[in-house]
Design a protein around this motif. Structure first.
Motif, mmCIF file in Angstrom:
data_model
loop_
_atom_site.group_PDB
_atom_site.id
_atom_site.type_symbol
_atom_site.label_atom_id
_atom_site.label_comp_id
_atom_site.label_asym_id
_atom_site.label_seq_id
_atom_site.Cartn_x
_atom_site.Cartn_y
_atom_site.Cartn_z
ATOM 1 N N VAL A 1 3.486 -15.190 -0.575
ATOM 2 C CA VAL A 1 2.746 -13.940 -0.702
ATOM 3 C C VAL A 1 2.135 -13.570 0.647
ATOM 4 C CG1 VAL A 1 0.825 -12.771 -1.852
ATOM 5 C CG2 VAL A 1 2.270 -14.373 -3.129
ATOM 6 N N VAL A 2 2.211 -12.290 0.993
ATOM 7 C CA VAL A 2 1.677 -11.789 2.263
ATOM 8 C C VAL A 2 0.680 -10.670 1.978
ATOM 9 C CG1 VAL A 2 2.254 -10.970 4.572
ATOM 10 C CG2 VAL A 2 3.974 -12.177 3.217
ATOM 11 N N GLU A 3 -0.491 -10.761 2.571
ATOM 12 C CA GLU A 3 -1.463 -9.677 2.488
ATOM 13 C C GLU A 3 -1.295 -8.744 3.683
ATOM 14 O OE1 GLU A 3 -5.415 -11.220 2.188
ATOM 15 O OE2 GLU A 3 -4.992 -12.459 0.424
ATOM 16 N N TRP A 4 -1.391 -7.438 3.428
ATOM 17 C CA TRP A 4 -1.375 -6.443 4.489
ATOM 18 C C TRP A 4 -0.109 -6.510 5.344
ATOM 19 C CZ3 TRP A 4 -4.750 -2.452 4.829
ATOM 20 C CH2 TRP A 4 -5.921 -2.535 4.077
ATOM 21 N N LEU A 5 1.031 -6.689 4.721
ATOM 22 C CA LEU A 5 2.286 -6.816 5.458
ATOM 23 C C LEU A 5 2.606 -5.566 6.263
ATOM 24 C CD1 LEU A 5 4.904 -8.417 6.051
ATOM 25 C CD2 LEU A 5 5.883 -7.367 3.989
ATOM 26 N N GLU A 6 2.479 -4.398 5.656
ATOM 27 C CA GLU A 6 2.877 -3.157 6.323
ATOM 28 C C GLU A 6 1.951 -2.776 7.470
ATOM 29 O OE1 GLU A 6 3.125 -0.270 3.221
ATOM 30 O OE2 GLU A 6 5.067 -1.000 2.490
#
Length: 318
Positions: free
Chosen positions: A117-122
């Motif tokens: 899981v990745v937070e704030w990917l964009e």
């Protein structure tokens, strides 16, 4: 041994609180909620945090950092948790010595956690994934309960995250503490800030909201809710501050358990004190609860901490 904050530590805490109050008050929080996603990350504030030394607190002065330690970082992240500051703060802080521009806030860094899981990917300029620095597979957007924490899942759902990396400063007192443990402790610090803030909000509301001609704080049931919030917050504070001094894995696990409980239960009890108003979109209380839920699922959460502490206890019995 007394674990009182020094004058410099109090000044650091007050300075971070003042900066965030000026640049990320309630109005800015609500604006960020309305522009959730990549557009919700304030690059100007990110660079301002970098200039203030937020991301480089633990970086040696010789490397352009502030040269402080883990206790000071915990104080800074506690203040971030008080105001629900959005963005991959921990990932950028941990990358300050490894990724160009991270220490100054010019580069936004996020990471793939152990669950993929990745937070704030964009919004990120750099995504720390496997040992090559690449993230395998396509990213799939996930529905996040917190409007200020966009989530993606990458690859097959299993990422290396930061579990095998160590702090950028090998001469620091916490050099034996892996980045995944540091991330867990800083998450606990954010949860502590949230727990303290929702306790304050509950008490303020209990003093001003009236029912049957009396402030609701005069009723014993409300008093018990507020007292429980305060006790959980202060117990978590003692554990988090102590773990910042020792950097011991068991201490960090205990601090994370207590801080997660203080934040989640505290926010839920705050909603209870607010009554029906606490469930409305106009209230900020639900935002604290949702952020606490999202943080609680990060690596180093309930089951992992319980397993670590159980292993420590069993080792002592052998």
């Amino acid at each position: 041994m007394r674990f009182q904050l020094t004058e410099d530590q109090r000044a650091l805490r007050d300075g971070v609180r003042g900066l965030l109050a000026a640049r990320f008050g309630r109005e800015r929080l609500r604006d960020a909620v309305e522009t959730a996603g990549a557009a919700g990350l304030d690059r100007g504030l990110w660079r301002e945090l970098g200039a203030a030394g937020f991301f480089s607190l633990r970086l040696p002065e010789a490397a352009g950092g502030v040269g402080l330690g883990l206790p000071e970082a915990v104080l800074a992240f506690e203040e971030a948790g008080r105001v629900l500051l959005p963005g991959p703060l921990i990932a950028t802080h941990l990358a300050a010595g490894a990724v160009p521009g991270a220490a100054t806030g010019e580069t936004v860094v996020t990471l793939v956690d152990s669950g993929g899981v990745v937070e704030w990917l964009e919004a990120a300029d750099v995504v720390r994934g496997d040992e090559t620095g690449e993230v395998a597979g396509a990213a799939v957007s996930m529905r996040s309960v917190d409007p200020l924490t966009p989530l993606h899942r990458v690859g097959d759902g299993v990422g290396d995250g930061v579990g095998d990396r160590v702090p950028s400063d090998p001469d620091s007192d916490d050099s034996d503490c892996t980045d995944v443990l540091l991330a867990s402790l800083l998450t606990a610090a954010e949860q502590l800030g949230t727990a303290a803030r929702v306790c304050e909000l509950a008490v303020q509301h209990a003093r001003t909201r009236e029912q049957f001609g009396r402030p609701i704080g005069a009723f014993q049931a409300v008093q018990h809710l507020c007292a429980g919030m305060l006790v959980r917050t202060e117990v978590a504070r003692a554990a988090v501050y102590a773990a910042a001094v020792t950097a011991d894995p068991a201490d960090i696990a205990a601090a994370r358990l207590l801080a997660d409980e203080a934040a989640v239960r505290g926010a839920r009890d705050c909603v209870q004190v607010y009554g029906g108003m606490g469930f409305t979109w106009e209230s900020d209380v639900h935002l604290y609860l949702k952020r606490a839920w999202v943080r609680a699922r990060r690596p180093g959460s309930l089951t992992e901490c319980e397993e670590l502490l159980a292993a420590e206890l069993l080792a002592e019995l052998r």
